[in-house]
Design a protein around this motif. Structure first.
Motif, PDB file in Angstrom:
ATOM      1  N   HIS A 110     -20.480  -1.183  12.814  1.00  0.00           N
ATOM      2  CA  HIS A 110     -20.084  -1.290  11.411  1.00  0.00           C
ATOM      3  C   HIS A 110     -18.937  -2.303  11.303  1.00  0.00           C
ATOM      4  CE1 HIS A 110     -20.943   0.010   7.420  1.00  0.00           C
ATOM      5  NE2 HIS A 110     -19.686   0.286   7.164  1.00  0.00           N
ATOM      6  N   SER A 111     -17.788  -1.925  10.744  1.00  0.00           N
ATOM      7  CA  SER A 111     -16.698  -2.894  10.591  1.00  0.00           C
ATOM      8  C   SER A 111     -15.514  -2.608  11.503  1.00  0.00           C
ATOM      9  CB  SER A 111     -16.228  -2.922   9.127  1.00  0.00           C
ATOM     10  OG  SER A 111     -17.240  -3.427   8.284  1.00  0.00           O
ATOM     11  N   PRO A 126     -10.974   1.313  11.677  1.00  0.00           N
ATOM     12  CA  PRO A 126     -11.539   2.132  12.751  1.00  0.00           C
ATOM     13  C   PRO A 126     -12.232   3.391  12.240  1.00  0.00           C
ATOM     14  CG  PRO A 126      -9.194   2.522  12.600  1.00  0.00           C
ATOM     15  CD  PRO A 126      -9.511   1.442  11.600  1.00  0.00           C
ATOM     16  N   MET A 127     -13.387   3.215  11.604  1.00  0.00           N
ATOM     17  CA  MET A 127     -14.206   4.364  11.225  1.00  0.00           C
ATOM     18  C   MET A 127     -15.077   4.703  12.432  1.00  0.00           C
ATOM     19  SD  MET A 127     -16.879   6.116  10.401  1.00  0.00           S
ATOM     20  CE  MET A 127     -17.406   7.417   9.381  1.00  0.00           C
ATOM     21  N   LEU A 128     -14.726   5.764  13.146  1.00  0.00           N
ATOM     22  CA  LEU A 128     -15.409   6.113  14.388  1.00  0.00           C
ATOM     23  C   LEU A 128     -16.009   7.513  14.315  1.00  0.00           C
ATOM     24  CD1 LEU A 128     -12.730   4.637  16.806  1.00  0.00           C
ATOM     25  CD2 LEU A 128     -14.791   3.534  15.929  1.00  0.00           C
ATOM     26  N   GLY A 129     -16.165   8.033  13.110  1.00  0.00           N
ATOM     27  CA  GLY A 129     -16.730   9.363  12.932  1.00  0.00           C
ATOM     28  C   GLY A 129     -18.252   9.369  12.988  1.00  0.00           C
ATOM     29  N   ARG A 130     -18.840  10.544  12.850  1.00  0.00           N
ATOM     30  CA  ARG A 130     -20.290  10.719  12.955  1.00  0.00           C
ATOM     31  C   ARG A 130     -21.025  10.177  11.743  1.00  0.00           C
ATOM     32  NH1 ARG A 130     -21.778  16.588  13.418  1.00  0.00           N
ATOM     33  NH2 ARG A 130     -23.857  15.690  13.736  1.00  0.00           N
ATOM     34  N   ALA A 131     -20.423  10.322  10.555  1.00  0.00           N
ATOM     35  CA  ALA A 131     -21.113   9.915   9.328  1.00  0.00           C
ATOM     36  C   ALA A 131     -20.084   9.466   8.301  1.00  0.00           C
ATOM     37  CB  ALA A 131     -21.944  11.074   8.773  1.00  0.00           C
ATOM     38  N   HIS A 166     -12.882   3.329   1.301  1.00  0.00           N
ATOM     39  CA  HIS A 166     -14.215   3.923   1.334  1.00  0.00           C
ATOM     40  C   HIS A 166     -14.453   4.650   2.654  1.00  0.00           C
ATOM     41  CE1 HIS A 166     -15.915   1.134  -2.030  1.00  0.00           C
ATOM     42  NE2 HIS A 166     -15.293   2.189  -2.501  1.00  0.00           N
ATOM     43  N   TYR A 167     -15.343   5.635   2.637  1.00  0.00           N
ATOM     44  CA  TYR A 167     -15.538   6.508   3.791  1.00  0.00           C
ATOM     45  C   TYR A 167     -16.072   5.780   5.017  1.00  0.00           C
ATOM     46  CZ  TYR A 167     -14.579  10.435   0.744  1.00  0.00           C
ATOM     47  OH  TYR A 167     -13.944  11.308  -0.106  1.00  0.00           O
ATOM     48  N   ASP A 168     -16.787   4.687   4.827  1.00  0.00           N
ATOM     49  CA  ASP A 168     -17.303   3.960   5.990  1.00  0.00           C
ATOM     50  C   ASP A 168     -16.266   3.013   6.584  1.00  0.00           C
ATOM     51  OD1 ASP A 168     -17.739   2.539   3.536  1.00  0.00           O
ATOM     52  OD2 ASP A 168     -19.030   1.117   4.581  1.00  0.00           O
ATOM     53  N   HIS A 169     -15.040   3.055   6.066  1.00  0.00           N
ATOM     54  CA  HIS A 169     -13.944   2.234   6.594  1.00  0.00           C
ATOM     55  C   HIS A 169     -12.692   3.061   6.884  1.00  0.00           C
ATOM     56  CE1 HIS A 169     -15.856  -1.723   5.732  1.00  0.00           C
ATOM     57  NE2 HIS A 169     -16.552  -0.941   4.934  1.00  0.00           N
ATOM     58  N   LEU A 170     -12.470   4.097   6.110  1.00  0.00           N
ATOM     59  CA  LEU A 170     -11.303   4.963   6.289  1.00  0.00           C
ATOM     60  C   LEU A 170     -11.814   6.387   6.492  1.00  0.00           C
ATOM     61  CD1 LEU A 170      -8.314   5.682   6.265  1.00  0.00           C
ATOM     62  CD2 LEU A 170      -8.382   5.658   3.762  1.00  0.00           C
ATOM     63  N   ASP A 171     -11.709   6.872   7.711  1.00  0.00           N
ATOM     64  CA  ASP A 171     -12.270   8.162   8.093  1.00  0.00           C
ATOM     65  C   ASP A 171     -11.151   9.135   8.441  1.00  0.00           C
ATOM     66  OD1 ASP A 171     -14.526   9.923   8.999  1.00  0.00           O
ATOM     67  OD2 ASP A 171     -13.537   9.640  10.948  1.00  0.00           O
ATOM     68  N   TYR A 172     -11.154  10.272   7.779  1.00  0.00           N
ATOM     69  CA  TYR A 172     -10.103  11.273   7.966  1.00  0.00           C
ATOM     70  C   TYR A 172      -9.980  11.709   9.421  1.00  0.00           C
ATOM     71  CZ  TYR A 172      -8.023  15.983   7.802  1.00  0.00           C
ATOM     72  OH  TYR A 172      -7.267  17.101   8.027  1.00  0.00           O
ATOM     73  N   LEU A 178      -6.003   9.046  15.696  1.00  0.00           N
ATOM     74  CA  LEU A 178      -5.211   7.850  16.001  1.00  0.00           C
ATOM     75  C   LEU A 178      -3.756   7.980  15.544  1.00  0.00           C
ATOM     76  CD1 LEU A 178      -7.705   4.965  15.085  1.00  0.00           C
ATOM     77  CD2 LEU A 178      -7.056   5.767  17.376  1.00  0.00           C
ATOM     78  N   LYS A 179      -3.420   9.100  14.951  1.00  0.00           N
ATOM     79  CA  LYS A 179      -2.105   9.252  14.320  1.00  0.00           C
ATOM     80  C   LYS A 179      -0.961   8.971  15.286  1.00  0.00           C
ATOM     81  CE  LYS A 179      -0.934  13.398  12.954  1.00  0.00           C
ATOM     82  NZ  LYS A 179      -0.777  14.636  12.144  1.00  0.00           N
TER      83      LYS A 179
END
Length: 368
Positions: A110-111, A126-131, A166-172, A178-179
């Motif tokens: 992705h990005s 760093p969106m590295l989550g499952r979805a 957006h969720y595909d770029h910023l993942d909780y 990474l905090k």
């Protein structure tokens, strides 16, 4: 009359429940304070309570065929919209990161890109989550089952850099992991409210407007325009800014597009800051009905020409299905258009580093 009252009460209850969930569930992010909203309102990009791009950029659902046609096509589906088998990332060894001052970009799908430049390490979107969803068990799953490296094994980062919320770029979930890994979190105006809600102190967050910059760890980052939008819930559309990024370190310059439709901002960035040694350019998740917010692959190549980029890595593909095209269409189309223009294009596997200035760079069509 009784039936009408029951229906009205049910609708109100659903609305109230949705509002409570969005207020309580942390993945939806945070809202800025009144003082923060006042600060945003001073931005030249802020008009009548919203951030805007200078040229009209209608929402996808406002397209001539409207949201119903988009919904119909998503329901219909495309059997080629994702790989038949899970993708296998190339492993990234901890010891290979930050081993020298060469400029390297490692794509995570992705990005998400880990960028090493001038001895510093920054993680872009760093969106590295499952979805890409507030609820990870809902939504199209990542094409690969593993990441190139586990987040716990990453070395310390100088910064996490975000293009929008957006969720595909910023993942909780990713940000929570990474905090403690990043010294700084560098974001567009308004996005810091999400991070503060997730436990990152205000002292470690820097929020920038377009054309503002920040220097740290031998780097200078400049927030630049993009043609997109923002929002994580039903009520916060365009209340935070979105951007692209110019990253300068040592003798080299890198451009990260974030998400963007094509527009004159690319030529302006190229005139002000080009040429770029490396560009990381979105080329996927497009459709003619939302071309104003996501470039078509041929427009990505034109943007590369506008930027005066020397080497491009196509991003925003290879991890999730967010549009109806075949999953390989973005890279195939951008590769064909780049060849027609005589542009240099690197096509790394997920996890395969690309070294800027090297005589050779990844160019195998591994997805075929």
């Amino acid at each position: 009359m009784t039936v009408i009252i029951i229906i009205a009460a049910s609708i109100l209850a659903l609305v109230a429940a949705a509002y409570i969930v969005m207020s309580v569930y942390p993945a939806f992010g945070g809202r800025g304070s009144r003082a923060e909203r006042e600060l945003r309102s001073r931005s030249l990009q802020y008009r009548q309570g919203k951030f805007i791009y200078p040229f009209e950029t209608p929402a996808p659902e406002a397209a001539p065929e409207g949201g119903l046609s988009i919904l119909r096509d998503f329901i219909k589906g495309n059997p080629n919209s994702r790989p038949k088998q899970p993708l296998q990332p190339q492993p990234l060894l901890t010891g290979s990161i930050r081993q020298d001052k060469d400029t390297r970009a490692t794509w995570f799908g992705h990005s998400a890109v880990l960028l090493e430049i001038a001895g510093a390490a920054v993680f872009l979107d760093p969106m590295l989550g499952r979805a890409p969803s507030p609820f990870p068990f809902i939504g199209g799953k990542r094409y690969s089952r593993q990441l190139p490296i586990e987040l716990a094994d990453l070395p310390q980062l100088d910064a996490v850099v975000l293009s929008h919320d957006h969720y595909d770029h910023l993942d909780y979930g990713t940000i929570r992991q990474l905090k403690q890994k990043a010294s700084l979190f560098i974001v567009p105006l308004g996005v810091g409210a999400h991070l503060r809600r997730w436990g990152i102190s205000a002292e470690r967050i820097r929020e920038l407007d377009w054309w503002e910059d920040i220097s740290f760890a031998g780097l200078t980052l400049t927030s630049a325009p993009a043609r997109h939008f923002s929002g994580r819930s039903l009520l916060d559309r365009n209340t935070t800014l979105w951007c692209s990024w110019i990253i300068q370190g040592g003798q080299e310059k890198v451009f990260f597009s974030g998400d963007s439709g094509y527009g004159p901002h690319f030529a302006e960035i190229g005139q002000r800051y080009g040429p770029f040694d490396l560009t990381l350019m979105e080329c996927g998740q497009y459709d003619r009905r939302w071309a104003d917010i996501h470039m078509m692959p041929e427009q990505t190549v034109q943007a590369q020409l506008d930027l005066r980029g020397r080497l491009m890595i196509p991003i925003h593909w290879g991890a999730f299905t967010l549009a109806m095209h075949d999953w390989t269409d973005p890279v195939e189309r951008v590769l064909r258009a780049a060849q027609q223009q005589g542009l240099r294009l690197a096509t790394p596997r997920i996890g395969e580093p690309v070294q800027v200035g090297a005589d050779l760079y990844p160019s195998i069509a591994w997805w075929r």
